[in-house]
Write an enzyme that holds these catalytic residues in place. Structure first.
Site, PDB file in Angstrom:
ATOM      1  N   ASN A 149      -3.041  -6.823   8.738  1.00  0.00           N
ATOM      2  CA  ASN A 149      -3.993  -6.802   7.724  1.00  0.00           C
ATOM      3  C   ASN A 149      -3.769  -8.156   6.726  1.00  0.00           C
ATOM      4  O   ASN A 149      -4.761  -8.620   6.416  1.00  0.00           O
ATOM      5  CB  ASN A 149      -3.587  -5.690   6.795  1.00  0.00           C
ATOM      6  CG  ASN A 149      -2.291  -5.848   5.888  1.00  0.00           C
ATOM      7  OD1 ASN A 149      -2.301  -6.450   4.916  1.00  0.00           O
ATOM      8  ND2 ASN A 149      -1.114  -5.344   6.377  1.00  0.00           N
ATOM      9  N   CYS A 164       0.789  -1.249   0.114  1.00  0.00           N
ATOM     10  CA  CYS A 164       0.027  -0.102   0.098  1.00  0.00           C
ATOM     11  C   CYS A 164       1.088   1.159   0.050  1.00  0.00           C
ATOM     12  O   CYS A 164       2.135   1.298  -0.013  1.00  0.00           O
ATOM     13  CB  CYS A 164      -0.728   0.031   1.372  1.00  0.00           C
ATOM     14  SG  CYS A 164       0.106   0.166   2.744  1.00  0.00           S
ATOM     15  N   HIS A 177       4.001   1.873  11.718  1.00  0.00           N
ATOM     16  CA  HIS A 177       2.944   1.738  12.681  1.00  0.00           C
ATOM     17  C   HIS A 177       2.611   2.890  13.692  1.00  0.00           C
ATOM     18  O   HIS A 177       1.757   2.958  14.249  1.00  0.00           O
ATOM     19  CB  HIS A 177       3.158   0.478  13.614  1.00  0.00           C
ATOM     20  CG  HIS A 177       3.618  -0.795  12.651  1.00  0.00           C
ATOM     21  ND1 HIS A 177       4.984  -0.927  12.525  1.00  0.00           N
ATOM     22  CD2 HIS A 177       2.906  -1.650  11.893  1.00  0.00           C
ATOM     23  CE1 HIS A 177       5.078  -1.950  11.750  1.00  0.00           C
ATOM     24  NE2 HIS A 177       3.819  -2.263  11.319  1.00  0.00           N
ATOM     25  N   GLU A 186       0.784  -0.851  16.218  1.00  0.00           N
ATOM     26  CA  GLU A 186      -0.041   0.502  15.860  1.00  0.00           C
ATOM     27  C   GLU A 186      -0.995   1.011  17.042  1.00  0.00           C
ATOM     28  O   GLU A 186      -1.080   2.261  17.240  1.00  0.00           O
ATOM     29  CB  GLU A 186      -0.875   0.228  14.783  1.00  0.00           C
ATOM     30  CG  GLU A 186      -1.691   1.543  14.276  1.00  0.00           C
ATOM     31  CD  GLU A 186      -2.605   1.118  12.978  1.00  0.00           C
ATOM     32  OE1 GLU A 186      -2.406   0.538  12.213  1.00  0.00           O
ATOM     33  OE2 GLU A 186      -3.880   1.712  13.217  1.00  0.00           O
ATOM     34  N   HIS A 227       5.689  -5.036   8.648  1.00  0.00           N
ATOM     35  CA  HIS A 227       5.643  -6.302   9.222  1.00  0.00           C
ATOM     36  C   HIS A 227       5.846  -7.209   8.220  1.00  0.00           C
ATOM     37  O   HIS A 227       4.979  -8.055   7.735  1.00  0.00           O
ATOM     38  CB  HIS A 227       4.437  -6.670  10.144  1.00  0.00           C
ATOM     39  CG  HIS A 227       4.412  -6.011  11.545  1.00  0.00           C
ATOM     40  ND1 HIS A 227       3.388  -5.577  11.912  1.00  0.00           N
ATOM     41  CD2 HIS A 227       5.422  -5.584  12.313  1.00  0.00           C
ATOM     42  CE1 HIS A 227       3.507  -5.345  13.265  1.00  0.00           C
ATOM     43  NE2 HIS A 227       4.767  -5.201  13.406  1.00  0.00           N
TER      44      HIS A 227
HETATM   45  S1  SF4 Z   1      -2.712   2.446   7.378  1.00  0.00           S
HETATM   46 FE1  SF4 Z   1      -1.387   0.608   6.978  1.00  0.00          FE
HETATM   47  S2  SF4 Z   1      -2.281  -0.540   5.441  1.00  0.00           S
HETATM   48 FE2  SF4 Z   1      -3.327   1.559   5.187  1.00  0.00          FE
HETATM   49  S3  SF4 Z   1      -2.143   2.713   3.874  1.00  0.00           S
HETATM   50 FE3  SF4 Z   1      -1.323   2.892   5.896  1.00  0.00          FE
HETATM   51  S4  SF4 Z   1       0.419   1.395   6.012  1.00  0.00           S
HETATM   52 FE4  SF4 Z   1      -0.915   0.895   4.278  1.00  0.00          FE
END
Ligand code: SF4
Length: 319
Positions: free
Chosen positions: A234, A22, A84, A136, A51
């Site tokens: 996730n 992402c 995080h 997180e 991770h």
């Molecule tokens: S919150 Fe986490 S999964 Fe969503 S864009 Fe940011 S790093 Fe990626």
């Protein structure tokens, strides 16, 4: 349809889109790589930058050093906070130690921190929907000066010592199952008369897109492989969603973990990848599948993602 659904006497492999990295993960890795280029080795990273062991090992090979405590970092060293996020106490500790900090906290995680602070400033009691012990969650709880009530399941609401008419707000961990979160939010609304919170579909585009896609994939395949680390929140949620859809589903760190009995009598295998899993590992898993016989690969169409997050100003290369 992007890609051709091909059949052989072997297996059909459907690659899911979107999958893997992402924008928050790309930014975090870029921060480490740009810092190495700009400041040279070593740079220190507090906690796994994302991770995934493969990401961490590859950055280690380039000169990054991963630590869990700031006490392991020499004064003035370049220090990167992971995607995080971190608690205020960590930010303050880094300043007291004179570290040169680059913050790779995902902007969507920072947005959750800011939502929480905003609700507390309004005089509301704050509930965080998330998993205890996740980096997180620890960072988010530690960013808020008031007490934060952690709720992991609907059952946790029973032990919350907050009056029903108290002003309450909720925030959520970015990588939770959208469905589970929705159910907990609904339970919160039943429990509290004065409750506010963000729209659960607006927490993280990448989480939402990958979960929607795996739900669709589960209608078309006999088994699902989720490429991702065991400690990747996730990725675990993706596996759970496929399992809840009644499809055998396995979280796999790389091809070496593939087990023959997962795919023995299976014609169609679906593959997705968590937001911190690099594409090279997906390819590794496909190679491992080929060791069990012919495989035809096709990519399912899926939502295009064009999200990009800017690097910290000191690392930006101005055009
Ligand atoms: S919150 Fe986490 S999964 Fe969503 S864009 Fe940011 S790093 Fe990626």
């Amino acid at each position: 349809m992007a890609g051709i659904l091909a059949k052989t006497d072997g297996k059909t492999l459907l690659l899911l889109k979107p999958r893997g990295f992402c924008a928050g993960v790309v930014r975090a890795i870029d921060i480490v790589e740009h810092a190495l280029e700009k400041y040279g080795q070593p740079v220190y990273v507090r906690h796994e930058i994302v991770h995934n062991r493969h990401v961490v090992e590859s950055l280690k090979a380039k000169g990054a050093r991963f630590v869990e405590s700031l006490s392991e970092i020499p004064p003035n060293a370049v220090t990167i906070f992971s995607a995080h996020g971190v608690a205020r106490i960590v930010v303050n500790d880094a300043a007291a130690r004179g570290l040169h900090v680059l913050d790779a906290t995902c902007p969507l995680v920072t947005k959750v921190h800011n939502q929480g602070k905003h609700y507390v400033a309004q005089g509301r009691m704050l509930i965080l929907i998330g998993h205890a012990g996740h980096a997180e969650v620890e960072g988010t709880m530690g960013q808020i000066s008031s007490p934060v009530y952690l709720v992991q399941t609907e059952k946790d609401l029973e032990s919350l010592d907050i009056p029903a008419d108290a002003p309450v707000a909720y925030i959520t961990q970015t990588t939770l199952s959208v469905d589970d979160t929705r159910a907990i939010v609904a339970a919160l609304h039943r429990r509290f008369t004065n409750l506010v919170g963000p729209d659960t579909s607006d927490i993280c585009y990448a989480t939402q897109n990958r979960q929607t896609a795996v739900r669709e994939l589960s209608k078309r395949v006999d088994t699902v492989l989720v490429v991702g680390a065991k400690n990747s929140s996730n990725s675990n949620r993706l596996r759970e969603i496929a399992t809840e859809a009644g499809i055998p589903s396995y979280l796999i760190a790389d091809g070496s973990e593939l087990k023959a009995d997962w795919i023995q009598d299976v014609r169609t295998v679906g593959i997705t990848a968590g937001a911190s899993a690099p594409e090279v590992v997906v390819e590794h898993v496909i190679e491992a599948l080929r060791r069990f016989g012919p495989v035809e690969v096709s990519t399912l169409p899926g939502r295009e993602e064009n999200v990009q997050f800017r690097l910290p100003a000191e690392l930006r290369v101005e055009q």
